[in-house]
Design an enzyme around this catalytic site. Structure first.
Site, mmCIF file in Angstrom:
data_model
loop_
_atom_site.group_PDB
_atom_site.id
_atom_site.type_symbol
_atom_site.label_atom_id
_atom_site.label_comp_id
_atom_site.label_asym_id
_atom_site.label_seq_id
_atom_site.Cartn_x
_atom_site.Cartn_y
_atom_site.Cartn_z
ATOM 1 N N LYS A 167 0.944 -1.165 0.024
ATOM 2 C CA LYS A 167 0.029 0.160 0.017
ATOM 3 C C LYS A 167 0.985 1.266 0.113
ATOM 4 O O LYS A 167 1.658 1.487 0.883
ATOM 5 C CB LYS A 167 -0.923 -0.192 1.302
ATOM 6 N N GLY A 224 3.399 3.634 10.959
ATOM 7 C CA GLY A 224 2.882 4.887 10.673
ATOM 8 C C GLY A 224 2.092 5.351 12.086
ATOM 9 O O GLY A 224 2.610 5.095 13.048
ATOM 10 N N SER A 225 0.860 6.042 11.954
ATOM 11 C CA SER A 225 0.544 6.642 13.134
ATOM 12 C C SER A 225 -0.213 5.828 14.110
ATOM 13 O O SER A 225 -0.548 4.684 13.682
ATOM 14 C CB SER A 225 -0.748 7.821 12.600
ATOM 15 N N GLY A 228 -3.990 5.508 12.931
ATOM 16 C CA GLY A 228 -4.086 4.622 11.675
ATOM 17 C C GLY A 228 -3.791 3.270 11.960
ATOM 18 O O GLY A 228 -4.503 2.235 11.563
ATOM 19 N N GLY A 229 -2.753 3.138 12.689
ATOM 20 C CA GLY A 229 -2.233 1.552 12.968
ATOM 21 C C GLY A 229 -3.285 0.977 13.715
ATOM 22 O O GLY A 229 -3.536 -0.355 13.569
ATOM 23 N N GLU A 248 4.266 -0.591 13.918
ATOM 24 C CA GLU A 248 5.050 0.370 14.765
ATOM 25 C C GLU A 248 4.150 1.550 14.901
ATOM 26 O O GLU A 248 4.029 2.300 13.730
ATOM 27 C CB GLU A 248 6.308 0.288 13.965
ATOM 28 N N CYS A 285 10.949 7.985 13.741
ATOM 29 C CA CYS A 285 10.311 7.099 14.731
ATOM 30 C C CYS A 285 11.241 7.170 16.096
ATOM 31 O O CYS A 285 10.654 6.891 17.175
ATOM 32 C CB CYS A 285 10.201 5.601 14.429
ATOM 33 N N GLU A 375 3.577 10.850 21.879
ATOM 34 C CA GLU A 375 4.304 11.398 20.878
ATOM 35 C C GLU A 375 3.885 12.514 20.299
ATOM 36 O O GLU A 375 2.725 12.490 19.745
ATOM 37 C CB GLU A 375 4.708 10.074 20.033
#
Lengths: 491, 491
Positions: A167, A224-225, A228-229, A248, A285, A375
């Site tokens: 993706k 990613g975020s 979203g994750g 992650e 990250c 974060e």
């Protein structure tokens, strides 16, 4: 729907025409092709897959003059950094090829039969590893090469013998298209089925959801975020047949400055730390977001030095307006927090380049408020002042999960340092005793993961050669006939 | 609430007085004690933990004359089987001790520093593994020793250096109490903190939910029902900080009878298979529940032989009235299914001993109906008739995930057999080429897991020595000083 558009990250101007996201039918077709190719690709030898990875590395390097400037336009990360990232991505592809050629992936455990009754008596058992099947790989925005189309997750999945459905990330859509085209050419040139490498694209969440829901997808790799994750992790868990989700999702990367280092090396370390916080506009990250410093005069001096160095830093444009907006919001929330003293104001409004932020908070306030433990993606950090070892440990426990913890000054064997090291290993996937966490070596020993939210699968890594373990599943063969044991590429 | 009561599995009569489940405060205290012990236990040497495991094995064997008859009264599984299971449980504890003593658990990867710029240049990286922390271990009903208080999950977690909080199974509550007491004595005698081994008990779902929600719990090991396991997996995923959930939730264990074996060995194999289906009244995770047979005259003869042998089997009482009730319901649903032809009627009503069930269904009907693909726990199996290799592969794909697939007759290297082996490895954690899946060797090569629902973490195993990998997490130490590298038990 024309929802993909290449945009100049520095100016916000569109580059070329927009184009449409993958349709549902196209996503299904990509997965079907990957599923179709899975058995054949699983049956390739380690040498064949190593050759594929080496050819991908070659093609990437050969495309440098086109790809790096394009990545720079779409990401604003700079030519030097992106050139280095391209090198690292090729190095990583070749590194997995090395691992394959050394035979580690196909190592087996062969337990001979033992005569007699159980539990000591047993049939012959051979433990092998088989590829999981098609992997859905979600590219990240912040590493257009190393965590994108041909990044570590793709390299690891291909090395394991799993077809990949990438993706692409909509923040660098044209670079993704060109990298996809390059990968498809390599796959075709090696005579492999097209299903070995497939891709889908789309800025809306539906693209990823449909991909993760596809029954033939066997695992998901995501960087990613957090939001979203977590959304995709839920989709993976709620399938009729749940599948592994390797996500992650973010990390505050605490850095502990211990008393011995402050007076002697404080100024140099403040300079190093300020540069690390601002590297890539803080879009790493592993960007250090939490600096734990003793509440004493030496600590005050270090914090002042850090603030002075940060003011002098000038981060470049961020990856996208959305990421920039989230940074401004995060900085604003910290600035307005009653417990946070602003040391470097940061932010700048959307019209100017981002400015780094540094705030300071007392340990008790930090521990009490989960919002401070989250974060802020970008060049923003919080200094947490502690008055004891116990408070330092409590701050680390409040963080709970991180990609890295850095301990500066734990050079001697003392009970206090033992407690710190133990606490750090409980919280992080990587513990540094010198230097800064930005920059992740690609090596067998690397561990890029950690307790949630650093990883949704904390025993796994997404960087380094152990990353391919995520895409292999052990199978025990009981009393296998000789032809099965000796059949290359079957198991 | 007095919800724990020892019950004679054969008569349904209570034995002794009932007692109360653990209170919320008691559960929290057990977890707190485990959390308190975690750092100290993590710092023990492999030799110390090996000694603990050996002492636990000794204590279990020394308790044989008390424990085995008690287990028999509470489970109805029989003295011979339970004596063997006690031996296997002690063997397993000692096996993990062997693994610890061979140093495998503390093996590290040490990547030397390489001078120069990244990606080739790198700091020294040392990859170690650290214990996750307190593990919640859910006992199963069907193995009162091997998958209960001192079973494989407990042995693996203790070997890894993780304190264990056992959730006893209410189907053998008095045996659990006595095994817990024995374990606590061993822990105390070795001078370890009581938190290394804790237990909670309760028949209601709230006991387990509170345990999994406790913030200090770092991982969950579960063997049991699909619905119970899925409920707890959700609880683990919905925590503020989700944790790994290692659940084994059931398996239909397909067995494929290939044409070559049927005429020559059909009668003997039918006898073996009938015994396996009825072993322990079918209450094995690895009980063969699906027999895939060609639609031809030889296949008809094999199925008839199997039916004849099954009628002659007399399963003993099941573990609990609840499990018996679910078995009767499952058999009844299959009997009433329009696509299922009943070959051996099975069931018996709750007043008599259970009788084995055998049904027959065409491949197309099986593939079309997910209800036929679900395990009926007990001595019940479905014969699925297939007319081609393609149908056999489609039946395996419909099953999707299983602990085992058995292939009888795949002795020669043919394209058909290659396809079958590949399909079997895609579906199962263990592939057998002879014998029956009941009986799981405890060895390094063993893999007791598989794609969902066989396991919620399909790359892991709950039997064999790789089971301890579930409770260790890799950590990369970057530029660690010598004292950290050399500090035994620190990392």
């Amino acid at each position: 729907m024309a929802d993909l558009q290449s945009i100049n990250a520095r100016t916000g101007q569109p580059l070329g025409a927009a184009w449409a996201a993958s349709t549902a039918e196209e996503i299904d077709a990509a997965v079907a092709a990957a599923a179709q190719a899975a058995a054949l690709f699983a049956a390739t030898s380690a040498a064949e897959r190593a050759a594929l990875l080496r050819d991908l590395a070659e093609a990437l390097l050969a495309g440098r003059d086109t790809l790096v400037p394009l990545a720079d336009r779409e990401s604003g990360l700079g030519l030097a950094r992106l050139g280095g990232e391209l090198d690292r991505t090729a190095f990583q592809l070749r590194g997995f090829a090395d691992v394959l050629e050394r035979g580690i992936v196909h190592a087996v455990i062969d337990d001979a039969a033992v005569a007699g009754m159980p539990p000591a008596g047993r049939p012959r058992m051979l433990r092998v590893r088989v590829p999981l099947g098609p992997v859905a790989m979600f590219s990240a925005s912040n590493f257009p090469f190393a965590f994108s189309v041909l990044g570590g997750d793709t390299a690891a999945a291909l090395a394991a013998g799993c077809p990949v459905v990438v993706k692409s990330h909509p923040a660098h859509p044209e670079l993704s298209r060109q990298t996809v085209a390059l990968a498809r050419q390599v796959v075709a040139a090696r005579g492999l089925p097209v299903g070995v490498f497939q891709s889908v694209e789309g800025a809306a969440v539906e693209t990823g959801v449909r991909l993760v829901q596809a029954p033939a997808i066997a695992a998901v790799a995501f960087t990613g975020s957090f939001h979203g994750g977590m959304a995709l992790a839920r989709v993976a868990a709620e399938r009729a047949r749940p599948i592994p989700f390797y996500g992650e999702l973010g990390s505050v990367n605490p850095l502990v400055v211990l008393p011995p280092v402050v007076p002697s090396q404080g100024a140099a370390l403040a300079e190093t730390l300020a540069a690390s916080i601002c590297q890539g506009a803080g879009q790493f990250c592993t960007s250090p977001g939490l600096v734990i410093v003793r509440q004493d005069a030496a600590g005050d001096a270090f914090v002042q030095a850090l603030a002075d160095r940060l003011v002098a830093q000038t981060p470049h444009a961020m990856l996208t307006p959305g990421i920039r907006h989230a940074f401004e919001q995060g900085v604003s929330a910290w600035s307005c927090h009653a417990g946070v003293q602003t040391l470097v104001p940061g932010g700048a409004g959307m019209d100017a380049l981002p400015r780094p932020f540094l705030g300071q908070v007392q340990a008790g306030d930090f521990i009490a408020d989960a919002r401070l433990q989250t974060e802020v993606f970008g060049a923003a950090a919080l200094v947490v002042r502690v008055d004891s070892l116990a408070q330092t440990l409590a701050v680390l426990r409040a963080v709970g999960g991180a990609l890295t913890v850095t301990l500066w000054g734990a050079d001697s064997d003392t009970p206090e340092h033992r407690d710190l090291v133990r606490a750090a290993t409980q919280v992080a996937g990587r513990v540094l005793f010198a230097g800064v966490p930005t920059g992740v070596a690609v090596t067998a020993a690397q561990q890029h993961g950690g307790p949630f939210p650093a990883s949704t699968a904390p025993a796994t890594t997404s960087v380094g050669y152990a990353a391919l373990d995520r895409f292999l599943r052990p199978v025990a063969l009981q009393e296998a006939p000789a032809w099965v044991v000796n059949c290359r590429g079957l198991v």
